[in-house]
Write an enzyme that holds these catalytic residues in place. Structure first.
Site, mmCIF file in Angstrom:
data_model
loop_
_atom_site.group_PDB
_atom_site.id
_atom_site.type_symbol
_atom_site.label_atom_id
_atom_site.label_comp_id
_atom_site.label_asym_id
_atom_site.label_seq_id
_atom_site.Cartn_x
_atom_site.Cartn_y
_atom_site.Cartn_z
ATOM 1 N N CYS A 1 -1.400 0.700 7.308
ATOM 2 C CA CYS A 1 -2.824 0.377 7.443
ATOM 3 C C CYS A 1 -3.202 -0.875 6.661
ATOM 4 C CB CYS A 1 -3.702 1.552 6.997
ATOM 5 S SG CYS A 1 -3.594 3.010 8.061
ATOM 6 N N CYS B 1 0.860 -1.177 0.000
ATOM 7 C CA CYS B 1 0.000 0.000 0.000
ATOM 8 C C CYS B 1 0.895 1.224 0.000
ATOM 9 C CB CYS B 1 -0.987 -0.011 1.176
ATOM 10 S SG CYS B 1 -0.276 0.196 2.819
#
Length: 156
Positions: free
Chosen positions: A13, A8
């Site tokens: 996250c 990501c």
């Protein structure tokens, strides 16, 4: 060994959540000696940091181990070492596609590509949306499908 890398933007996250969920799924089917799992970010803002508190909380609520996960940045070596590089969204997919060399023989896909007929194509970034439950649900479903895909393709 089959190597899977989740990617990501900042690696605090979505990709560490996917790493932890996928690691548990792999362990549940007894393939932890056949599949290596890691995560990284395309950006360098959070290198060395633990996952976001929202990610840690949702993993804890679902009894998923998140120990030993710290943020790092994708390297060129990753693009030659990993068989499956799984991006959380189109931006990261584009960055990874531009980075890969001609010798890359693995697969680079978006995670939600493994959910047929998904109405959502990119895993939303809960760093901005705050919706860690939605992200958990999407990643959990996609990781189940990804594992089935790898098991079939690699004959595990």
């Amino acid at each position: 060994m089959i190597k899977v890398l989740f990617v990501c933007l900042g690696n605090i996250c979505r990709s560490p959540m996917a790493e932890a969920i996928f690691r548990q799924k792999v362990k549940e089917v007894g393939l932890e000696k056949e599949i290596i799992i890691d995560s990284a970010g395309t950006g360098d803002w959070h290198i060395g940091k633990r996952p976001h508190e929202g990610t840690l909380q949702i993993l804890k609520e679902n009894n998923i181990d998140s120990s030993n996960i710290t943020a790092r940045q994708v390297t060129m070596k990753d693009l030659s070492d990993f068989d499956y590089i799984i991006a959380m969204d189109a931006q990261n997919l584009g960055n990874l596609t531009r980075m890969r060399g001609r010798d890359f023989s693995g697969e680079i896909q978006r995670l939600l590509d493994y959910i047929p007929k998904s109405k959502v194509v990119d895993v939303p970034d809960p760093y901005f949306t705050g919706n860690f439950q939605e992200v958990y649900n999407l990643i959990e479903e996609a990781c189940t499908k990804l594992l089935a895909y790898i098991q079939e393709k690699e004959q595990l």
